[in-house]
Design a protein around this motif. Structure first.
Motif, mmCIF file in Angstrom:
data_model
loop_
_atom_site.group_PDB
_atom_site.id
_atom_site.type_symbol
_atom_site.label_atom_id
_atom_site.label_comp_id
_atom_site.label_asym_id
_atom_site.label_seq_id
_atom_site.Cartn_x
_atom_site.Cartn_y
_atom_site.Cartn_z
ATOM 1 N N THR A 41 0.824 -1.214 0.000
ATOM 2 C CA THR A 41 0.000 0.000 0.000
ATOM 3 C C THR A 41 0.856 1.261 0.000
ATOM 4 O OG1 THR A 41 -1.780 -1.163 1.169
ATOM 5 C CG2 THR A 41 -1.815 1.253 1.224
ATOM 6 N N THR A 44 -7.852 -1.188 -5.495
ATOM 7 C CA THR A 44 -7.355 -2.073 -4.434
ATOM 8 C C THR A 44 -8.234 -3.304 -4.296
ATOM 9 O OG1 THR A 44 -6.771 -2.272 -2.094
ATOM 10 C CG2 THR A 44 -8.621 -0.824 -2.631
ATOM 11 N N THR A 56 -9.496 -6.048 0.671
ATOM 12 C CA THR A 56 -10.717 -5.892 1.465
ATOM 13 C C THR A 56 -10.720 -6.769 2.711
ATOM 14 O OG1 THR A 56 -11.786 -7.612 0.134
ATOM 15 C CG2 THR A 56 -12.072 -5.318 -0.578
ATOM 16 N N ALA A 60 -8.566 -1.979 8.007
ATOM 17 C CA ALA A 60 -8.135 -0.624 7.636
ATOM 18 C C ALA A 60 -7.279 -0.604 6.377
ATOM 19 C CB ALA A 60 -7.386 0.057 8.773
ATOM 20 N N VAL A 66 -8.303 -0.710 3.129
ATOM 21 C CA VAL A 66 -8.888 0.240 2.190
ATOM 22 C C VAL A 66 -8.775 1.660 2.721
ATOM 23 C CG1 VAL A 66 -11.019 0.963 1.057
ATOM 24 C CG2 VAL A 66 -10.473 -1.470 1.234
ATOM 25 N N GLU A 67 -9.005 1.832 4.026
ATOM 26 C CA GLU A 67 -8.967 3.163 4.624
ATOM 27 C C GLU A 67 -7.592 3.815 4.455
ATOM 28 O OE1 GLU A 67 -10.261 0.547 5.872
ATOM 29 O OE2 GLU A 67 -12.338 1.007 6.419
ATOM 30 N N GLN A 68 -6.544 3.024 4.584
ATOM 31 C CA GLN A 68 -5.197 3.577 4.442
ATOM 32 C C GLN A 68 -4.979 4.128 3.038
ATOM 33 O OE1 GLN A 68 -2.034 0.747 5.106
ATOM 34 N NE2 GLN A 68 -0.416 2.261 4.779
ATOM 35 N N GLU A 107 -7.354 5.024 0.969
ATOM 36 C CA GLU A 107 -8.286 6.136 0.779
ATOM 37 C C GLU A 107 -7.664 7.457 1.228
ATOM 38 O OE1 GLU A 107 -11.819 5.033 2.879
ATOM 39 O OE2 GLU A 107 -12.861 4.398 1.052
ATOM 40 N N ILE A 108 -6.911 7.403 2.310
ATOM 41 C CA ILE A 108 -6.248 8.618 2.802
ATOM 42 C C ILE A 108 -5.252 9.131 1.765
ATOM 43 C CG2 ILE A 108 -4.670 9.516 4.551
ATOM 44 C CD1 ILE A 108 -5.985 7.571 6.544
ATOM 45 N N ARG A 124 -7.119 10.594 -1.237
ATOM 46 C CA ARG A 124 -7.691 11.908 -0.937
ATOM 47 C C ARG A 124 -6.609 12.989 -0.961
ATOM 48 N NH1 ARG A 124 -10.307 10.384 3.016
ATOM 49 N NH2 ARG A 124 -8.980 10.988 4.769
ATOM 50 N N VAL A 165 -12.640 -0.001 -5.115
ATOM 51 C CA VAL A 165 -12.425 -1.242 -4.382
ATOM 52 C C VAL A 165 -12.863 -2.406 -5.264
ATOM 53 C CG1 VAL A 165 -13.021 -2.576 -2.332
ATOM 54 C CG2 VAL A 165 -12.770 -0.085 -2.175
#
Length: 395
Positions: free
Chosen positions: A195, A218, A221, A225, A227-229, A231-232, A235, A243
């Motif tokens: 990532t 990505t 899943t 976290a 996906v969240e990583q 996403e940051i 952004r 996803v």
């Protein structure tokens, strides 16, 4: 009889010390050079009988003791000063007094040291240069089998240049470049840094060509976290993130972002025996030549663990490798050995968490410097801890 030991930078300096301390009647009993300094043992009120009774046989290897002509350095020598007393000798062939500017018994001493050096080399193994190469290669993380094969042809004095040429020939550098648009897939085991590496590569392209040229996908899943990583990062970079849960999602996203030049796909890391890993690898193998697939390998992997973890990825076509986390390991030569066996070239390496600064293209000169620097730093840190071990080898 008064005996005293003197030392200094050179013979002249030591003789001046002797003359000033013991006077012109002093007698030189022995002399030698040690760590660049001259050491002389001298006496006043010399008593030959007492001196002979106190001397033991010099601790030279047995072959050296069989040459009586080599023992001249151990005979008392005259201090070159007016009024000095010459120590009695049982031999009528004692050398004449030497000039103060000449080292005492230098020729016999050189003969002794040369004979000792040859004896040690015959009995206890390879030349010092080869020992240095073996030690350095071992510290870099190369296996004993690889080191033996590498040094089999000799040429140890040029071993660093030979190592550079060997790595260039057997591993090589990937011809893939980010200068050319394409689809880039990062594969690799859990914890290899996929990532963060995706973010570094994507950020470099955003800086060069703008956010409109990049898209992120990505399949991670499963990891908490995961996906969240990403996403940051998406952004911050101002790029879209999709996803992917299956082959259909993958095809839809590729069609959706066909106007973007660089598409980067982050994948989930799984154990080599996880059936989901083979399923995911088949997705990306089906993309054919349209995809550039890179295997991300953490630098700390070594031994049989390395071969086991990476084996599933050898079943699909790969464009190259990325060596990650070089800053977190003292030795990563085992990874290079594996790449050589697979004929898989290196594309990039990463040595930190900074995005995108800590992702680099991989010229072999720089990789060689990292090999030497990491092992040297590791050895330096462990210098005060003799009980530490690395790869089972006592340091």
């Amino acid at each position: 009889m008064k005996i005293k030991r003197f030392s200094g930078a050179n013979t002249r300096e030591v003789l001046q010390q002797i003359r000033g301390t013991l006077g012109p009647e002093a007698v030189i009993l022995s002399n030698r050079e040690s760590d660049g300094a001259v050491e002389i043992v001298a006496a006043i009120d010399f008593d030959e009988k007492q001196w002979n009774e106190t001397q033991s046989i010099p601790a030279w290897p047995e072959p050296l003791r069989t040459h009586p002509e080599k023992t001249e350095a151990f005979q008392p020598a005259q201090l070159p000063a007016q009024g000095a007393t010459i120590a009695p000798s049982q031999s009528s062939t004692n050398p004449s007094p030497r000039d103060i500017s000449q080292p005492l018994a230098s020729a016999p001493l050189r003969d002794e040291l040369q004979a000792l050096k040859q004896l040690v080399e015959r009995r206890w193994g390879p030349q010092p240069v080869q020992q240095s190469a073996q030690e350095a290669l071992r510290e870099m993380g190369f296996s004993e089998e690889w080191i033996s094969e590498f040094l089999e042809q000799g040429e140890c004095r040029e071993w660093e240049l030979k190592l550079l040429n060997t790595l260039q020939e057997k591993v090589g550098i990937s011809q893939t470049s980010l200068e050319k648009p394409g689809l880039f897939v990062l594969l690799g085991p859990t914890g290899s840094g996929k990532t963060t590496s995706i973010a570094k590569l994507a950020a470099a392209q955003v800086l060069r060509h703008g956010p409109h040229s990049v898209a992120l996908l990505t399949t991670d899943t499963y990891r908490i976290a995961g996906v969240e990583q990403l996403e940051i990062y998406a952004r911050i970079l101002g790029v879209p993130l999709d996803v992917i849960k299956g082959p259909e999602d993958l095809l839809k996203s590729l069609e959706k972002h066909r106007d973007r030049s660089w598409i980067f796909i982050d994948t989930i890391g799984m154990g080599p025996r996880d059936p989901r890993l083979n399923e995911q690898l088949q997705w990306f193998a089906a993309l054919g030549a349209d995809a550039q697939r890179f295997l991300l390998i953490p630098a700390s992997l070594s031994g049989r663990n390395l071969a086991t973890v990476l084996q599933p990825y050898t079943d699909i076509p790969l464009s190259g490798a990325i060596i990650s986390k070089i800053d977190e390991t003292p030795a990563f030569a085992a990874v290079l050995e594996w790449l050589a066996a697979q004929h898989l070239p290196v594309a990039w390496y990463s040595d930190g968490q900074k995005v995108p600064e800590d992702m680099h293209e991989a010229p072999w000169e720089q990789i060689m410097n990292l090999l030497k620097m990491n092992s040297a730093l590791h050895k330096e840190r462990l210098a005060d801890d003799p009980g530490s071990r690395y790869h089972g080898t006592q340091l």
